[in-house]
Design a protein around this motif. Structure first.
Motif, PDB file in Angstrom:
ATOM      1  N   VAL A 179       0.849  -1.186   0.000  1.00 41.57           N
ATOM      2  CA  VAL A 179       0.000   0.000   0.000  1.00 41.57           C
ATOM      3  C   VAL A 179       0.889   1.242   0.000  1.00 41.57           C
ATOM      4  O   VAL A 179       1.869   1.336   0.740  1.00 41.57           O
ATOM      5  CB  VAL A 179      -0.936   0.009   1.227  1.00 41.57           C
ATOM      6  N   SER A 180       0.544   2.189  -0.862  1.00 38.49           N
ATOM      7  CA  SER A 180       1.326   3.416  -1.007  1.00 38.49           C
ATOM      8  C   SER A 180       1.101   4.351   0.182  1.00 38.49           C
ATOM      9  O   SER A 180      -0.016   4.461   0.695  1.00 38.49           O
ATOM     10  CB  SER A 180       0.901   4.118  -2.301  1.00 38.49           C
ATOM     11  N   PRO A 181       2.155   5.070   0.583  1.00 41.02           N
ATOM     12  CA  PRO A 181       1.981   6.051   1.662  1.00 41.02           C
ATOM     13  C   PRO A 181       0.972   7.136   1.292  1.00 41.02           C
ATOM     14  O   PRO A 181       0.331   7.714   2.166  1.00 41.02           O
ATOM     15  CB  PRO A 181       3.382   6.640   1.852  1.00 41.02           C
ATOM     16  N   ALA A 182       0.801   7.383  -0.016  1.00 45.04           N
ATOM     17  CA  ALA A 182      -0.192   8.372  -0.439  1.00 45.04           C
ATOM     18  C   ALA A 182      -1.594   7.944   0.004  1.00 45.04           C
ATOM     19  O   ALA A 182      -2.459   8.777   0.238  1.00 45.04           O
ATOM     20  CB  ALA A 182      -0.148   8.549  -1.962  1.00 45.04           C
ATOM     21  N   VAL A 183      -1.801   6.634   0.171  1.00 41.09           N
ATOM     22  CA  VAL A 183      -3.091   6.119   0.631  1.00 41.09           C
ATOM     23  C   VAL A 183      -3.155   6.059   2.156  1.00 41.09           C
ATOM     24  O   VAL A 183      -4.107   6.543   2.758  1.00 41.09           O
ATOM     25  CB  VAL A 183      -3.366   4.706   0.045  1.00 41.09           C
ATOM     26  N   PHE A 184      -2.113   5.483   2.795  1.00 42.37           N
ATOM     27  CA  PHE A 184      -2.293   5.200   4.220  1.00 42.37           C
ATOM     28  C   PHE A 184      -1.875   6.338   5.152  1.00 42.37           C
ATOM     29  O   PHE A 184      -2.361   6.404   6.284  1.00 42.37           O
ATOM     30  CB  PHE A 184      -1.640   3.868   4.621  1.00 42.37           C
ATOM     31  N   ILE A 185      -1.011   7.252   4.695  1.00 39.01           N
ATOM     32  CA  ILE A 185      -0.619   8.362   5.591  1.00 39.01           C
ATOM     33  C   ILE A 185      -1.826   9.248   5.942  1.00 39.01           C
ATOM     34  O   ILE A 185      -2.048   9.536   7.128  1.00 39.01           O
ATOM     35  CB  ILE A 185       0.544   9.200   4.994  1.00 39.01           C
ATOM     36  N   PRO A 186      -2.638   9.652   4.970  1.00 37.82           N
ATOM     37  CA  PRO A 186      -3.820  10.457   5.331  1.00 37.82           C
ATOM     38  C   PRO A 186      -4.780   9.715   6.269  1.00 37.82           C
ATOM     39  O   PRO A 186      -5.361  10.320   7.173  1.00 37.82           O
ATOM     40  CB  PRO A 186      -4.504  10.740   3.986  1.00 37.82           C
ATOM     41  N   VAL A 187      -4.921   8.395   6.078  1.00 39.22           N
ATOM     42  CA  VAL A 187      -5.790   7.612   6.961  1.00 39.22           C
ATOM     43  C   VAL A 187      -5.203   7.591   8.371  1.00 39.22           C
ATOM     44  O   VAL A 187      -5.903   7.818   9.365  1.00 39.22           O
ATOM     45  CB  VAL A 187      -5.971   6.168   6.427  1.00 39.22           C
ATOM     46  N   ALA A 188      -3.879   7.349   8.455  1.00 40.60           N
ATOM     47  CA  ALA A 188      -3.219   7.310   9.763  1.00 40.60           C
ATOM     48  C   ALA A 188      -3.360   8.647  10.490  1.00 40.60           C
ATOM     49  O   ALA A 188      -3.531   8.685  11.710  1.00 40.60           O
ATOM     50  CB  ALA A 188      -1.739   6.948   9.594  1.00 40.60           C
ATOM     51  N   GLU A 189      -3.291   9.743   9.728  1.00 34.80           N
ATOM     52  CA  GLU A 189      -3.460  11.060  10.349  1.00 34.80           C
ATOM     53  C   GLU A 189      -4.852  11.188  10.936  1.00 34.80           C
ATOM     54  O   GLU A 189      -5.032  11.663  12.051  1.00 34.80           O
ATOM     55  CB  GLU A 189      -3.234  12.181   9.310  1.00 34.80           C
ATOM     56  N   ARG A 190      -5.847  10.709  10.184  1.00 31.72           N
ATOM     57  CA  ARG A 190      -7.233  10.874  10.612  1.00 31.72           C
ATOM     58  C   ARG A 190      -7.553  10.019  11.831  1.00 31.72           C
ATOM     59  O   ARG A 190      -8.280  10.453  12.716  1.00 31.72           O
ATOM     60  CB  ARG A 190      -8.169  10.534   9.452  1.00 31.72           C
TER      61      ARG A 190
END
Ligand code: C2E
Ligand code: MG
Ligand code: MG
Ligand code: MG
Length: 283
Positions: free
Chosen positions: A72-83
Motif C-alpha cells: 500500500v502506497s503512503p499516499a493512501v495510508f498516511i492520510p488515513v493514519a493522520e485521521r
C-alpha cells in the motif's frame, strides 16, 4: 474486500476512488495494528551531491505490506493514519527504523550518511516532537546525520511550527522543506524559517525541459534559497538532460529514478558500496 485490493490500493493505480464504509473501516482497523504485526517497511532512495554526483545518504519512504491488500502506497495510508490518530506511532517507527538502518550504510571514507525522514504536517506543530527525536537520536543517532523533510504546506501556521523546528535544529538535525513551490510561502518567512534546505517539488523538475516557466521558477528558488543560506535539492529527476540543467541552475542535491529508485535496505547497501569501490568496502 481483499478481492479488489490490487486495483484499489496497490502501486499500479494511484487513484483509489471512494471507499465504502466497511472498506474504510477495515483499512483503518488493519492499519491500526500494522506496526505491531511487522507489516511496515522502509524503502530508501539515495540523494546525491550535485557537483560530485557522490551519494550523501538516502530518504526513507514508508510502505505498508498488508496481507490482504498487498503493498500500500503512503499516499493512501498516511492520510488515513493522520485521521485515525496513528500517525505519531507510524512516524516514530519510521524515525527509529531509518536511523538504525542508516548506521549500517557503507559511505565513502569521512562521509557521515545523511538519512531523511518525512514528518507529516500535523506533527510539525506538536511541542513534544523535539523530545521524541532526541530519544531516537540517543538510541541510534551516533555517526548519522538526521534530516527531517516537512512539506511546505504544513508550515502554513508558522507561529506554531517554527518554534518546534528551531528546537529540533538545536539538536543538530537538518530541516528540509519538501514539495517546495506547491504551498503558499510568504516571502517574509525566509528571514526566520528554521530550515537548511528547500526541496523543489517534482512538478517543476518534470516540466523543466519543456516549460520555460519551470526553469524561471527554479532559478528564482535557488537564488532566494542561497541568499538565505539554504541549500536546494531537486527530486524526481528521470533523465540526464534534466540532471544537467538542474546542476547549471545551481541545485545542490539531486534525487530521482535516474540515479536510483527507492529500494530495500539490503539493495541500498549494495548500491552504496558499488558507488565508491575501494574506500566504501571498509566502512
Ligand atoms: P515525497 O517525500 O515528496 O517523496 C517523493 C516521492 O516521489 C516518493 O514516492 C518517491 O518514490 C517518488 N519519486 C522519487 N523519484 C522519482 C522520480 O524520478 N520519478 C517519479 N515519478 N517519482 C519519483 P512515494 O515513496 O510513493 O511517497 C509519496 C509520498 O508519501 C512522499 O512524498 C511523502 O510525502 C509520503 N511519505 C512517504 N514515506 C513517508 C513517511 O515515512 N512518513 C510520512 N509522513 N510521509 C511519507
Ligand atoms: Mg520527502
Ligand atoms: Mg517531495
Ligand atoms: Mg525523489
Amino acid at each position: 474486500r481483499a478481492r479488489r485490493a490490487g486495483t484499489r490500493y496497490g502501486f499500479a493505480t494511484d487513484s483509489h476512488g471512494d471507499l465504502d464504509i466497511s472498506d474504510q473501516w477495515d483499512l483503518e482497523v488493519q492499519l491500526g495494528g500494522a506496526v505491531e504485526r511487522g507489516e511496515m517497511l522502509l524503502n530508501f532512495q539515495p540523494k546525491l551531491d550535485a557537483a560530485s554526483l557522490a551519494p550523501v545518504g538516502a530518504e526513507a519512504l514508508m510502505r505498508w505490506n498488508s496481507p490482504t491488500r498487498g503493498m500500500v502506497s503512503p499516499a493512501v495510508f498516511i492520510p488515513v493514519a493522520e485521521r485515525i490518530g496513528h500517525i505519531k506511532k507510524l512516524t516514530l517507527w519510521a524515525l527509529n527504523s531509518a536511523l538504525r538502518q542508516a548506521t549500517q550504510w557503507p559511505m565513502a571514507a569521512g562521509t557521515r550518511p545523511s538519512v531523511s525522514v518525512n514528518i507529516p504536517g500535523m506533527l510539525a506543530t506538536q511541542p513534544d516532537l523535539p523530545e521524541l527525536i532526541e530519544d531516537a537520536l540517543r538510541l541510534w543517532g551516533e555517526g548519522v546525520q538526521l534530516v527531517l523533510e516537512i512539506t511546505e504546506s504544513s508550515l502554513m501556521d508558522a507561529r506554531l511550527a517554527f518554534p518546534v523546528l528551531k528546537r529540533i535544529r538545536d539538536l543538530g538535525v537538518g530541516i528540509s522543506i519538501d514539495d517546495f513551490g506547491t504551498g503558499y510561502s510568504c516571502l517574509a518567512y525566509f528571514r526566520d524559517i528554521p530550515a537548511d534546505e528547500l526541496k523543489i517539488d517534482r512538478s517543476f523538475v518534470t516540466g523543466l525541459l519543456t516549460d520555460p516557466s519551470c526553469a524561471d521558477i527554479i532559478r528564482f528558488v535557488v537564488d532566494l534559497a542561497h541568499r538565505f543560506d539554504l541549500s536546494v535539492a531537486a527530486e524526481g529527476i528521470e533523465d540526464v538532460e534534466t540532471r544537467d540543467r538542474l546542476r547549471e541552475l545551481g541545485c545542490d542535491a539531486l534525487q530521482g529514478y535516474l540515479f536510483a529508485r527507492p529500494m530495500p535496505q539490503a539493495e541500498l547497501v549494495d548500491w552504496l558500496a558499488a558507488q565508491a569501490p575501494g574506500d566504501a568496502a571498509t566502512a
